[in-house]
Design an enzyme around this catalytic site. Sequence first.
Site, PDB file in Angstrom:
ATOM      1  N   LYS A  64      -6.988   3.415 -16.881  1.00 39.64           N
ATOM      2  CA  LYS A  64      -6.679   4.674 -16.309  1.00 39.64           C
ATOM      3  C   LYS A  64      -5.464   4.078 -14.502  1.00 39.64           C
ATOM      4  CE  LYS A  64      -8.985   8.088 -17.596  1.00 39.64           C
ATOM      5  NZ  LYS A  64     -10.574   8.938 -17.463  1.00 39.64           N
ATOM      6  N   GLY A  65      -6.227   2.756 -14.564  1.00 42.18           N
ATOM      7  CA  GLY A  65      -5.837   2.461 -13.028  1.00 42.18           C
ATOM      8  C   GLY A  65      -6.704   2.034 -11.812  1.00 42.18           C
ATOM      9  N   GLN A 100      -9.921  -4.923  -5.635  1.00 40.79           N
ATOM     10  CA  GLN A 100      -8.365  -4.466  -5.847  1.00 40.79           C
ATOM     11  C   GLN A 100      -9.957  -2.905  -4.876  1.00 40.79           C
ATOM     12  OE1 GLN A 100      -6.227  -3.035  -9.545  1.00 40.79           O
ATOM     13  NE2 GLN A 100      -4.807  -2.210  -7.679  1.00 40.79           N
ATOM     14  N   LYS A 138     -12.040  -9.088 -12.353  1.00 38.96           N
ATOM     15  CA  LYS A 138     -12.209 -10.261 -11.313  1.00 38.96           C
ATOM     16  C   LYS A 138     -11.598  -9.790 -10.507  1.00 38.96           C
ATOM     17  CE  LYS A 138     -12.855 -15.224  -9.292  1.00 38.96           C
ATOM     18  NZ  LYS A 138     -12.087 -15.957  -9.857  1.00 38.96           N
ATOM     19  N   GLU A 168      -5.713   3.274  -6.270  1.00 36.47           N
ATOM     20  CA  GLU A 168      -5.718   4.374  -5.528  1.00 36.47           C
ATOM     21  C   GLU A 168      -7.029   4.989  -5.670  1.00 36.47           C
ATOM     22  OE1 GLU A 168      -2.116   5.218  -4.403  1.00 36.47           O
ATOM     23  OE2 GLU A 168      -1.219   4.330  -6.111  1.00 36.47           O
ATOM     24  N   PHE A 227       0.247  -0.879  -0.109  1.00 37.61           N
ATOM     25  CA  PHE A 227       0.104  -0.646   0.093  1.00 37.61           C
ATOM     26  C   PHE A 227       0.939   1.466  -0.368  1.00 37.61           C
ATOM     27  CE2 PHE A 227      -1.605  -2.938   2.850  1.00 37.61           C
ATOM     28  CZ  PHE A 227      -2.805  -3.983   1.636  1.00 37.61           C
ATOM     29  N   ARG A 259      -9.855   1.224 -19.633  1.00 36.78           N
ATOM     30  CA  ARG A 259     -10.208  -0.021 -19.408  1.00 36.78           C
ATOM     31  C   ARG A 259     -10.068  -0.743 -18.494  1.00 36.78           C
ATOM     32  NH1 ARG A 259      -8.651  -3.387 -24.948  1.00 36.78           N
ATOM     33  NH2 ARG A 259      -6.643  -2.685 -25.225  1.00 36.78           N
TER      34      ARG A 259
HETATM   35 MO1  MOS Z   1       0.813   3.634  -4.561  1.00 40.42          MO
HETATM   36  S1  MOS Z   1       1.023   4.916  -1.740  1.00 40.42           S
HETATM   37  O1  MOS Z   1       2.248   4.433  -4.440  1.00 40.42           O
HETATM   38  O2  MOS Z   1       1.514   2.108  -3.293  1.00 40.42           O
END
Ligand code: MOS
Length: 711
Positions: A674-675, A610, A605, A678, A243, A600
Site C-alpha cells: 500500500k505504500g 521512511q 529497514k 506519506e 517530499f 506487504r
Molecule cells: Mo509526495 S507529496 O507525492 O512527493
Amino acid sequence: MTTAFIGQPISRVDGRQKVTGGAKYAAEFHVPGLAHAAIVRSTVAKGRITSLDTAAAERAPGVVAVLTHLNAPRLAYRAHKAPVDPDVGERLHVLQDDQVSHQGQPIALVVADTLEQATHAATLVRVTYAPETATTDISQVEPVLPTRQQTDQGERRPPETRRGDPEGALAAAEVKIDQTYVIPREHHNPIEMHATIAAWDGERLTLWDKTQWVHNAADEIGAVFGIPAENIRVVSPFVGGAFGSALRAWPHVTLAALGARVAGRPVKVMLSRREMYYAVGYRPHTVQRVALGASRDGRLAAVVHDAFQETSTYEEYAEALLNASRFLHACPNVYTRHRIAPLNVHTPTFMRAPGEASGVFALESAMDELAVALNIDPVELRLRNEPQQDEFRKLPFSSRSSRECYRVAAGRFGWSRRNPEPRSMRDGRWLIGWGMATATYPMNYAPASAMARLLPDGTAEVTSAASDMGPGTWTSMTQVAAEALGLPIERVKFILGDTRLPRAPVHGGSMTMASVGSAVQAACRRAREDALARAGANDLTEAMRRLGQPVEASADVRPGDESQRFSMHAFGAVFVEVAVDPDLGETRVRRIVGAYGAGRIVNPKTTRSQCIGGMIGGVGMALMEHAVVDARNGRVPNANLAEYAVPVHADSPPAMDVIFVEEHDPHVNPLGVKGVGEIAMVGVAPAITNAIFHATGKRIRALPVTPDKLL
Ligand code: MOS
C-alpha cells in the site's frame, strides 16, 4: 542460497556510492562548455515592469547573455496536464510579458562563464515597476470553490459533499465541539537544492534535473517549448530529498533550457536556499473549521469540515484536505467543503501527505476535543466509530487494520497506564502528556513499465524510469527483481532515473512500490520463464550459460477495476509522549509509537527509516515549521534554515517505534503493497498537540506550537 528477498531488511545497494560521493545529483554532472545562470527576481508582489536596464550586466565580465521579457524567445506553452499539475489555470509563463504576479517571480536570466560572474551581473540589472496592491494574506480575500472539480487518480474528488442532514444532526447533538484549526505555510526544504543543467543538440535537449518524475519533466518542457517530448532526455539518478517539491517541472527548468538555447551552450541553474522559498511550491496555509456532534455514548452524529487554503492567481492548486473526514470515522451526517483563496503568491504544491497531513490534523484534533468533552478515552472513541465500509464511496475496504493498529500501538506504548486528567502526569518539573491520533493515506497504483535483461554470465539488469528521492527505490526494486528472477541479489542490478528507460509513474503519492514494483516483478518473471523455456533448463544460471546471449522481457502493469469495487487505503495509529516545561513553554517529544497496516512491507529497514522521517516531519509540523509571509509584499523574511526551524537530531524523539501489522491484501496490486511514504507523516502532528493538551490543559489550534503559545 536464498532468493527470498521481499520482506528482508536489506541495506541500501547505493549506500556506498552515497557516502563516498559517487552518487551524482543534478548540479554535479560535468558537461563540457557549461555556462552558469543567475535569476533576477521581482521585488514586488504585483504590478508591471516599466523599465529594464541590462546594459551594465551585459558589459560585466564573463557575461554571455541577459534574457528578459523584452528579448527572450516566445515560448509555445502548449496545454499539458499531468496528475501533479492543477486542473485549471496555466503554469507561470516565464519572461513572456511585463506582468508580475508574485514576489520573487523570475524577470531576467543572466548567463555567464562562471556562477560568480552570473551572480554579480544579476545585481547590475536595473528594474522599475508600476506596483499594484498585492493580496498575499489569506484573511484578505473571500475564498471561493475551485472552478473545476479536482480529480485524484481519476476518482471524483468534489470540493463540496453532503450526506444525511449534517446541520440538523449537529444542532440536535447531545455533545458538540466546533473549532477552527490553522496550519501556516510550510516548505519542503530538501537538503539538495533544485537544479537543472540543460544542453541542446539541434532540436534535441538533455536535462540533468532534480525531479521525482523524469518523463513528466520531458512532457512539460516539451509542451513549453512546443517540441516533441521524445526529443528531450531527462537524467535524474539521485534526488537528495524532495517530499513533493520536485513533482513538477518548475519555471527554473524552463529558464535553464531557455538560457542554453540563447547562449548556444549548456547552462546550469541552481537555486539558492532563499530562492527555494519563491521558486518551488510549498504546503499551503490552511484554515479549517471542524464541527463534530455526538451522542453521550460517543457515536458520531455529525461531521462538518469546512476548509480553505491559499493558491496562486494563475493556478488552482487544491489538496485533499477533506478526504479523511469523508470516510475515516463512521457518521451518517457529513458536510465537507473545500475552498481556495487566490493570492499574489507562487503556486503551492504537494508536500508529504499533501492534504491528508493537514486535514487529519484538524479532524483528529477535533476528535480529541470530543473525547475530552464526552469523558471517553480517545482510543475508545475511535473504536466506537469504526465504520463497516467506506461510507463516502459506499464501498467495502479492501483491507483495514485500524483496530489492530490501535491495539498493538497502544500496547507497546503503555496507554492503559494513562491518567486521563490533564496536568496529572509529571516527571520532576516537566509536565508529561500522552496523546494519540489516527492515520490514513490512500493506496495509489498507476500504470508502470519495466524491462529485465538477463545476461549469459548469469547476471541481470532491470530498468524502469522511476525516481528515488530517498526511500530506497534502488534497493527495494533490486529485492523485488532478484526474488522474481530467483537470482542472488548481488547478481541483479536495477537502474532508474532516465527517460530512456521504460516509463514509470510519478515518484509520489506513495505509489512507487505498488506501481514500479509490480512492473519489475512482472518483467522479471517473464524474462525468467522465457529463458528457462528457451534453454529447456530448470536453473536460470544454467539456462543463460546454455543460451549464450541476452534474454529480454518487458512488462506493463496497470490497475484493473479494483478501485471501483474497493476503497483502498493504508491505516495507522500514532501515540506520542511529550514533556512540556511549565516555565519556559518548551515541548520535547520523548517518544512516538506508530503502527501501520500498509500491506506487504518489501524492506522493513528502509521502510522503518521512511517512517522515522515522517515522524520527525510531524514533529516539525507540530512544533517548529512556519514560513512567515509579510502581508505587505509577499516576502518570506525567514527564507533560510537559520530562521525557518526544522527538527535537527537534538529535536528528534529519543525513541521512535515503528510497527507494521501483518496485512495481506490481494486486491490492491500484484505486490500487495500500500505504500508508507506519506502515511508516516499523517497523524503525528495531532498526536503531539493532543499530548500537549494532556500535559498542560491548553488546546493549541494554530501550528506550530511554539513556547510563547504555552505561556
Ligand atoms: Mo509526495 S507529496 O507525492 O512527493
